[in-house]
Design a protein around this motif. Structure first.
Motif, PDB file in Angstrom:
ATOM      1  N   LEU A  40      40.331  12.495  -1.444  1.00  0.00           N
ATOM      2  CA  LEU A  40      40.036  12.885  -0.149  1.00  0.00           C
ATOM      3  C   LEU A  40      39.173  11.889   0.542  1.00  0.00           C
ATOM      4  N   HIS A  41      39.725  11.219   1.311  1.00  0.00           N
ATOM      5  CA  HIS A  41      39.109  10.033   2.008  1.00  0.00           C
ATOM      6  C   HIS A  41      37.952  10.572   2.755  1.00  0.00           C
ATOM      7  N   SER A  42      38.039  11.781   3.512  1.00  0.00           N
ATOM      8  CA  SER A  42      36.874  11.927   4.187  1.00  0.00           C
ATOM      9  C   SER A  42      37.036  13.512   4.567  1.00  0.00           C
ATOM     10  N   LEU A  43      35.945  14.704   4.477  1.00  0.00           N
ATOM     11  CA  LEU A  43      36.080  15.772   4.824  1.00  0.00           C
ATOM     12  C   LEU A  43      36.109  16.080   6.341  1.00  0.00           C
ATOM     13  N   ASP A  44      37.192  15.882   7.087  1.00  0.00           N
ATOM     14  CA  ASP A  44      37.109  16.044   8.465  1.00  0.00           C
ATOM     15  C   ASP A  44      37.319  17.425   8.905  1.00  0.00           C
ATOM     16  N   THR A  45      38.396  18.059   8.111  1.00  0.00           N
ATOM     17  CA  THR A  45      38.556  19.480   8.397  1.00  0.00           C
ATOM     18  C   THR A  45      38.266  20.406   7.262  1.00  0.00           C
ATOM     19  N   LEU A  46      37.820  21.497   7.698  1.00  0.00           N
ATOM     20  CA  LEU A  46      37.423  22.697   6.681  1.00  0.00           C
ATOM     21  C   LEU A  46      38.214  23.874   7.272  1.00  0.00           C
ATOM     22  N   ASP A 102      26.890  25.522   7.072  1.00  0.00           N
ATOM     23  CA  ASP A 102      25.907  24.829   6.957  1.00  0.00           C
ATOM     24  C   ASP A 102      25.991  23.457   6.039  1.00  0.00           C
ATOM     25  N   GLU A 103      26.711  23.737   4.857  1.00  0.00           N
ATOM     26  CA  GLU A 103      26.874  22.661   3.939  1.00  0.00           C
ATOM     27  C   GLU A 103      27.913  21.728   4.817  1.00  0.00           C
ATOM     28  N   SER A 104      28.992  22.143   5.564  1.00  0.00           N
ATOM     29  CA  SER A 104      29.789  21.366   6.004  1.00  0.00           C
ATOM     30  C   SER A 104      29.250  20.332   6.994  1.00  0.00           C
ATOM     31  N   LYS A 105      28.163  20.974   7.627  1.00  0.00           N
ATOM     32  CA  LYS A 105      27.516  19.990   8.835  1.00  0.00           C
ATOM     33  C   LYS A 105      27.067  18.610   8.055  1.00  0.00           C
ATOM     34  N   GLU A 106      26.281  18.696   6.736  1.00  0.00           N
ATOM     35  CA  GLU A 106      25.842  17.624   6.211  1.00  0.00           C
ATOM     36  C   GLU A 106      27.089  16.851   5.898  1.00  0.00           C
ATOM     37  N   LEU A 160      31.508  27.705  16.595  1.00  0.00           N
ATOM     38  CA  LEU A 160      31.850  27.215  17.732  1.00  0.00           C
ATOM     39  C   LEU A 160      30.344  26.425  18.192  1.00  0.00           C
ATOM     40  N   GLU A 161      29.268  26.856  17.310  1.00  0.00           N
ATOM     41  CA  GLU A 161      28.139  26.176  17.753  1.00  0.00           C
ATOM     42  C   GLU A 161      28.142  24.815  16.923  1.00  0.00           C
ATOM     43  N   MET A 162      28.898  24.659  16.050  1.00  0.00           N
ATOM     44  CA  MET A 162      28.808  23.274  15.234  1.00  0.00           C
ATOM     45  C   MET A 162      30.186  22.501  15.557  1.00  0.00           C
ATOM     46  N   GLY A 163      31.249  23.028  16.053  1.00  0.00           N
ATOM     47  CA  GLY A 163      32.674  22.270  16.327  1.00  0.00           C
ATOM     48  C   GLY A 163      33.753  23.054  16.741  1.00  0.00           C
ATOM     49  N   PRO A 164      34.754  22.163  16.817  1.00  0.00           N
ATOM     50  CA  PRO A 164      36.015  22.976  17.276  1.00  0.00           C
ATOM     51  C   PRO A 164      36.725  24.097  16.465  1.00  0.00           C
ATOM     52  N   ALA A 165      37.218  25.075  16.807  1.00  0.00           N
ATOM     53  CA  ALA A 165      37.846  25.859  15.824  1.00  0.00           C
ATOM     54  C   ALA A 165      39.444  26.236  16.268  1.00  0.00           C
ATOM     55  N   THR A 166      40.210  26.593  15.250  1.00  0.00           N
ATOM     56  CA  THR A 166      41.403  27.181  15.697  1.00  0.00           C
ATOM     57  C   THR A 166      41.735  28.293  14.603  1.00  0.00           C
ATOM     58  N   VAL A 167      42.454  29.418  15.146  1.00  0.00           N
ATOM     59  CA  VAL A 167      42.438  30.525  14.503  1.00  0.00           C
ATOM     60  C   VAL A 167      44.070  30.651  14.232  1.00  0.00           C
ATOM     61  N   LEU A 168      44.621  30.987  13.159  1.00  0.00           N
ATOM     62  CA  LEU A 168      46.093  31.107  12.881  1.00  0.00           C
ATOM     63  C   LEU A 168      46.251  32.681  12.715  1.00  0.00           C
ATOM     64  N   THR A 169      47.005  33.323  13.739  1.00  0.00           N
ATOM     65  CA  THR A 169      47.055  34.805  13.813  1.00  0.00           C
ATOM     66  C   THR A 169      48.627  35.159  14.047  1.00  0.00           C
ATOM     67  N   ASN A 170      48.826  36.451  13.485  1.00  0.00           N
ATOM     68  CA  ASN A 170      50.271  36.817  13.921  1.00  0.00           C
ATOM     69  C   ASN A 170      50.103  37.405  15.430  1.00  0.00           C
ATOM     70  N   GLY A 171      49.244  37.652  16.011  1.00  0.00           N
ATOM     71  CA  GLY A 171      48.958  38.166  17.563  1.00  0.00           C
ATOM     72  C   GLY A 171      49.067  39.704  17.553  1.00  0.00           C
ATOM     73  N   THR A 176      31.427  24.458  -4.678  1.00  0.00           N
ATOM     74  CA  THR A 176      30.987  24.176  -3.465  1.00  0.00           C
ATOM     75  C   THR A 176      31.617  23.084  -2.442  1.00  0.00           C
ATOM     76  N   LEU A 177      31.266  22.710  -1.392  1.00  0.00           N
ATOM     77  CA  LEU A 177      31.939  21.621  -0.863  1.00  0.00           C
ATOM     78  C   LEU A 177      31.667  20.223  -1.438  1.00  0.00           C
TER      79      LEU A 177
END
Ligand code: SF4
Ligand code: SF4
Length: 319
Positions: free
Chosen positions: A34-40, A80-84, A111-122, A285-286
């Motif tokens: 894991l080079h860096s935890l960019d995406t959760l 909260d953990e991801s922010k750190e 969305l207070e912390m970063g961009p978000a994507t939702v995967l849905t069947n619509g 934990t992360l």
């Protein structure tokens, strides 16, 4: 050390709950550090879905409760953990995320912390849902992306995989999103021969014009031959696996697992693809989820190797 032994150690000796070893062990098998935890990622809809698609690689359905909905409080703890830890963006999947009643509140928190994507069947994106998503999106400086899965450019080809009536309902969801200012990413699992891709792509362009989505974003993803897809088409051939030799001079940044982790109601997994495999559960934990992961155990890794970061919005297989 074999990969099985290492996976066992990762869970049992507690070492990885505190330490964050980025280096792969010196070994004769291929590893993904894991080079860096960019995406959760969050398995926010568990394995519960309102559809029963024949190609679902984690076999979701209305009856599959292997993983449950994640409540807002649990997601918030991980946010909260991801922010750190420097996480830059968040993805939500399932099952069907909008079956989780906390989904809107979860998106507001995220969305207070970063961009978000939702995967849905619509299917559940009715007019009022799209309106609510628009309101949430307009209140934040971060982007909210919605990915909608469709597996054919007409009801006949789509519903054969996703179930009767799913095409019309998903198209309606897409229309509602477009009307409310979104540019949804249409995710299509490739269930056809390569030579048919252009024709199918044109079919999608045409159908999207009909809902006034004139420049649609379409992402074609390769089949992951696990879960129900293994039964629908085929499993992996014996030669389809990652070897140590294949990883030499390979840019492992193309693999999701070198940049992300997946949080579920049962702990943290290496990626969004392997949650049905106990050895892919890395920690509670992360902070404990920085262990490198062996790539020789599961042949689904071969699809990632061939096709790039298939789960990410932008990837080598994006079209
Ligand atoms: S592929 Fe997606 S929509 Fe279909 S059953 Fe699986 S999670 Fe549900
Ligand atoms: S399935 Fe893909 S993302 Fe998951 S561990 Fe294997 S290579 Fe990494």
């Amino acid at each position: 050390m074999t990969s099985e032994k290492f996976a066992k150690n990762s869970l049992n000796n507690g070492r990885h709950e505190q330490a964050a070893p980025h280096q792969a062990p010196d070994d004769e098998i291929p590893w993904a550090p894991l080079h860096s935890l960019d995406t959760l990622w969050f398995q926010v809809g568990g394995t519960i879905c309102n559809l029963w698609c024949t190609h679902c690689f984690i076999s979701c359905s209305p009856k599959n409760h292997n993983f449950g909905f994640m409540p807002r409080e649990t997601v918030k703890t991980f946010l909260d953990e991801s922010k750190e830890l420097g996480v830059k963006e968040y993805y939500f999947t399932g099952g069907e995320p909008f079956m989780n009643q906390d989904m809107f509140a979860i998106l507001q928190d995220t969305l207070e912390m970063g961009p978000a994507t939702v995967l849905t069947n619509g299917i559940l994106i009715r007019e009022r849902t799209a309106k609510r998503l628009q309101a949430i999106s307009e209140q934040t400086r971060f982007s909210l992306e919605i990915r909608v899965s469709l597996d054919g450019c007409n009801a006949e080809s789509n519903d054969r995989i996703r179930g009767n009536g799913s095409f019309d309902k998903a198209l309606n969801g897409l229309r509602n999103l477009v009307t409310h200012g979104f540019l949804p990413i249409i995710t299509v699992a490739q269930t056809w021969e390569d030579h048919e891709t252009e024709k199918i792509f044109d079919g999608f362009m045409e159908i999207m014009k009909g809902i006034e989505y004139t420049r649609p974003r379409i992402k074609i993803i390769p089949p992951l031959r696990i879960g129900r897809e293994k039964v629908r088409s085929r499993g992996y051939e014996q030669y389809e696996h990652i070897t140590l030799e294949m990883m030499r001079d390979y840019d492992d940044n193309l693999l999701q697992c070198t940049r992300s982790r997946m949080v579920t109601d049962k702990g943290v997994y290496v990626c969004p693809i392997l949650i049905d495999y106990p050895e892919a559960r890395i920690s509670e934990t992360l902070k404990g989820a920085f262990s490198p992961f062996p790539l020789d155990n599961n042949q689904a890794c071969y699809t990632c190797y061939i096709s790039g970061a298939i789960c990410h919005n932008f990837s080598a297989s994006n079209s």
